[in-house]
Write an enzyme that holds these catalytic residues in place. Sequence first.
Site, short mmCIF file in Angstrom:
data_model
loop_
_atom_site.label_atom_id
_atom_site.label_comp_id
_atom_site.label_asym_id
_atom_site.label_seq_id
_atom_site.Cartn_x
_atom_site.Cartn_y
_atom_site.Cartn_z
N PRO A 73 -1.04 2.80 -5.87
CG PRO A 73 -1.86 2.22 -7.96
CD PRO A 73 -1.89 1.93 -6.50
CD GLU A 74 1.20 8.10 -3.17
OE1 GLU A 74 1.42 9.33 -3.32
OE2 GLU A 74 1.34 7.30 -2.18
#
Length: 286
Positions: free
Chosen positions: A2-3
Amino acid sequence: MPELPEVEVVRRGLERWVAGRTVTEVEVLHPRAVRRHPAGGEDFAARLKGQRFEVARRRGKYLWLPLADTGTSVLGHLGMSGQLLVQPEGAADEKHLRIRIRFDDTAGTELRFVDQRTFGGLSLHDQTPDGLPDVIAHIARDPLDPEFDEAAFHRALRQRRTTVKRALLDQSLISGVGNIYADEALWRSRLHYDRPTATLTRPRSAELLGHARDVMNQALAVGGTSFDSLYVNVNGESGYFDRSLDAYGREDEPCHRCGTPMRRRPWMNRSSYFCPRCQRPPRPGA
């Protein structure tokens, strides 16, 4: 992984459903989920009991819940598959439930940490004077942070002997940008991932930052990018930005700008997606 947009979606959910609540019970169901808390699961649970969560905070891809009046916080590492879910009390346990946190109110929900691959976890840390968990004090501000220093970012780009995508993924230089949004920002900027940072003018680096902000804000608006069921918000819902990607994951598909088939190249144990016409590689020796 996840960013920034995916982590911010989770942070907003915690702000809505968890902030201000006091912990009454913590169950650590798998020791790996607290492996970054050296004192172990029993200590983690004992220290968290009776504490009140303040509003969740984020820097880049890092998420934490400050504990009121303690100078400490719970840092969440989502890893490859970690999820922080707000579930009804009594709901069936998820197959990969690792930590359960119950509260002293009548809201009827509890906080669960679920992690299929057990790369993530929760841990308690002292905070620095500016409110960060001490273990992430070295992490730079992200481009959506109002205090992000664009001039300092440009100077660092010009001074470092590296390439533009490596710089975007350097969390000590700029945080929150991972492989997906780096490829998207580079496509929008018409920059090849191997372009030397020393060749970027101030207007070009400003343009790149602008595109990085735009693509992450657009991803935020639709809940982030979810390629499978592992990336969800606190209510278990997936994001939809994967339907709007211009570069990442589009090998052999036509470029949305010029129609040329997109290409994928191995890059630092990952992949880089780019248009060979719009994002021409740098000349040898550049």
